[in-house]
Design a protein around this motif. Structure first.
Motif, PDB file in Angstrom:
ATOM      1  N   PRO A  84     -43.719 113.052 -85.666  1.00  0.00           N
ATOM      2  CA  PRO A  84     -42.811 113.630 -86.578  1.00  0.00           C
ATOM      3  C   PRO A  84     -41.808 113.375 -85.856  1.00  0.00           C
ATOM      4  N   HIS A  85     -41.290 114.160 -84.671  1.00  0.00           N
ATOM      5  CA  HIS A  85     -40.527 114.899 -83.981  1.00  0.00           C
ATOM      6  C   HIS A  85     -39.575 113.564 -83.767  1.00  0.00           C
ATOM      7  N   TRP A  86     -39.628 112.491 -84.408  1.00  0.00           N
ATOM      8  CA  TRP A  86     -38.129 112.058 -83.914  1.00  0.00           C
ATOM      9  C   TRP A  86     -37.816 111.413 -85.422  1.00  0.00           C
ATOM     10  N   GLU A  87     -38.302 112.075 -86.366  1.00  0.00           N
ATOM     11  CA  GLU A  87     -37.855 112.565 -87.462  1.00  0.00           C
ATOM     12  C   GLU A  87     -36.672 113.517 -87.900  1.00  0.00           C
ATOM     13  N   ALA A  88     -35.828 113.259 -87.823  1.00  0.00           N
ATOM     14  CA  ALA A  88     -35.009 114.537 -87.894  1.00  0.00           C
ATOM     15  C   ALA A  88     -35.105 115.442 -89.044  1.00  0.00           C
ATOM     16  N   PRO A  89     -35.632 115.727 -89.944  1.00  0.00           N
ATOM     17  CA  PRO A  89     -35.885 116.777 -91.241  1.00  0.00           C
ATOM     18  C   PRO A  89     -37.389 116.797 -90.609  1.00  0.00           C
ATOM     19  N   LEU A  90     -38.003 115.965 -90.004  1.00  0.00           N
ATOM     20  CA  LEU A  90     -39.554 117.157 -89.331  1.00  0.00           C
ATOM     21  C   LEU A  90     -39.437 117.520 -87.603  1.00  0.00           C
ATOM     22  N   ARG A  91     -38.387 117.502 -87.286  1.00  0.00           N
ATOM     23  CA  ARG A  91     -38.301 118.260 -85.964  1.00  0.00           C
ATOM     24  C   ARG A  91     -38.153 119.681 -85.691  1.00  0.00           C
ATOM     25  N   PRO A  92     -37.674 120.427 -86.920  1.00  0.00           N
ATOM     26  CA  PRO A  92     -37.784 121.578 -86.074  1.00  0.00           C
ATOM     27  C   PRO A  92     -39.072 122.281 -87.022  1.00  0.00           C
ATOM     28  N   LEU A  93     -39.640 121.444 -87.551  1.00  0.00           N
ATOM     29  CA  LEU A  93     -41.054 122.492 -88.054  1.00  0.00           C
ATOM     30  C   LEU A  93     -42.047 121.890 -87.632  1.00  0.00           C
ATOM     31  N   SER A  94     -43.697 122.509 -87.531  1.00  0.00           N
ATOM     32  CA  SER A  94     -44.052 122.822 -86.973  1.00  0.00           C
ATOM     33  C   SER A  94     -45.332 121.684 -88.412  1.00  0.00           C
ATOM     34  N   GLY A  95     -46.765 121.627 -87.169  1.00  0.00           N
ATOM     35  CA  GLY A  95     -48.188 120.430 -87.847  1.00  0.00           C
ATOM     36  C   GLY A  95     -48.353 122.092 -88.864  1.00  0.00           C
ATOM     37  N   LYS A  96     -48.211 123.170 -89.275  1.00  0.00           N
ATOM     38  CA  LYS A  96     -48.477 123.788 -90.038  1.00  0.00           C
ATOM     39  C   LYS A  96     -47.788 123.259 -91.967  1.00  0.00           C
ATOM     40  N   ASP A  97     -46.697 123.527 -91.407  1.00  0.00           N
ATOM     41  CA  ASP A  97     -45.627 122.962 -92.814  1.00  0.00           C
ATOM     42  C   ASP A  97     -46.110 121.309 -92.883  1.00  0.00           C
ATOM     43  N   ALA A  98     -45.623 121.831 -94.719  1.00  0.00           N
ATOM     44  CA  ALA A  98     -46.181 120.926 -95.444  1.00  0.00           C
ATOM     45  C   ALA A  98     -45.693 119.731 -95.351  1.00  0.00           C
ATOM     46  N   PRO A  99     -44.220 119.717 -95.646  1.00  0.00           N
ATOM     47  CA  PRO A  99     -43.918 117.966 -95.002  1.00  0.00           C
ATOM     48  C   PRO A  99     -44.054 117.142 -93.512  1.00  0.00           C
ATOM     49  N   VAL A 100     -44.615 118.542 -92.788  1.00  0.00           N
ATOM     50  CA  VAL A 100     -45.213 117.610 -91.628  1.00  0.00           C
ATOM     51  C   VAL A 100     -46.801 117.345 -91.902  1.00  0.00           C
TER      52      VAL A 100
END
Length: 300
Positions: A207-223
């Motif tokens: 998910p790091h390579w998806e710009a909207p997901l980069r600042p999130l973590s594996g706990k967040d729903a979008p990730v």
């Protein structure tokens, strides 16, 4: 055959009493919550005189959770309470209770920094009393307890997650059954030294390579949504859970009380965190009478 007296040592053998004390700001609340996660019945700031009553209640209650007690004690207790604590604990130990006194210490410099960052008020910092003087007074008041502590933990260099894990590791055996710790980490920062199993998730979509997901973590729903949509991730989870299902019972048969499963990825924020949370949820549902903990090294 008559039952054992509730005050006899034989009736108290199964009772574990952990008394947590130490410097205000040293992590007592974090430690108490870690024990609560392990199934201990936790009471904070209990007057010393009520400790024997609490133990008596545990002796009469055969529920496993009531046989493991953790009590928080600090300078909010009256001075005479702190002075009487060694005598009360000695009497309880003589009656057969397994007593553990843990003192959470911390350097003055670290305490001053923590109070400055949180803007909390030290319980002894009354009007006209500086923080440094309050800390010095607290050390003097707690001297009788640190002198008899079974374990002294210096939390000066520990973050919340590290302290929680340290407590959980030390008292997993008293919790009964097998305690599972699922830990996420970044391979670029090195392997966890105390892991029993290490799994590598760097082969999975990142998910790091998806710009909207980069600042999130594996706990967040979008990730989570992103990873759950990947067939390879689902296959990886199923294979890992199947492997653990086959081998964890072998550890239990070997009388192991604590097992750490570490899952790593490149940055330790997305894939490994997601898998740790998903595996923990899986085993909490599957092994409902045992403790399942999580620790995210790179999120701390």
């Amino acid at each position: 055959m008559s039952e054992s007296s509730p005050t006899s040592p034989s009736a108290a053998r199964a009772i574990h009493l952990v008394v947590l004390t130490g410097m205000s700001g040293g992590g007592k609340t974090v430690a108490l919550r870690a024990l609560e996660d392990l199934g201990f019945y936790c009471v904070d700031n209990l007057p010393t005189g009520l400790l024997p009553q609490l133990v008596e209640s545990a002796r009469r209650n055969r529920a496993p959770a009531q046989q493991r007690i953790a009590v928080g004690v600090d300078v909010r207790n009256p001075g005479e309470d702190l002075q009487q604590m060694p005598y009360v604990l000695s009497a309880l130990a003589a009656s057969g209770v397994q007593v553990h006194l843990v003192f959470l210490d911390c350097s003055d410099e670290a305490l001053v920094k923590r109070y400055s960052e949180t803007r909390r008020r030290h319980p002894l910092a009354l009007r006209g009393v500086s923080l440094a003087d309050a800390i010095a007074t607290e050390r003097r008041l707690l001297r009788p307890l640190i002198a008899i502590a079974e374990k002294v933990i210096d939390s000066s260099e520990l973050n919340v997650h590290q302290l929680r894990r340290l407590i959980a590791t030390g008292y997993a055996q008293a919790a009964g059954g097998l305690t599972l710790m699922f830990q996420s980490f970044a391979f670029r920062r090195g392997l966890p030294l105390d892991a029993d199993f290490v799994f590598d998730a760097r082969c999975l979509p990142n998910p790091h390579w998806e710009a909207p997901l980069r600042p999130l973590s594996g706990k967040d729903a979008p990730v989570r949504d992103y990873l759950e949509a990947q067939p390879l991730v689902r296959e990886y989870f199923d294979d890992t859970a199947r492997w653990l299902d086959a081998w964890l019972p072998r550890f239990e048969q070997d009388d192991r009380s604590y097992v750490t499963v570490a899952i790593g990825c490149t940055g330790g924020r997305h894939r490994s965190v997601y898998l740790v949370e998903k595996l923990a949820a899986h085993y909490r549902a599957l092994r409902e009478h045992e403790s399942v903990l999580t620790y995210h090294r790179e999120l701390g």
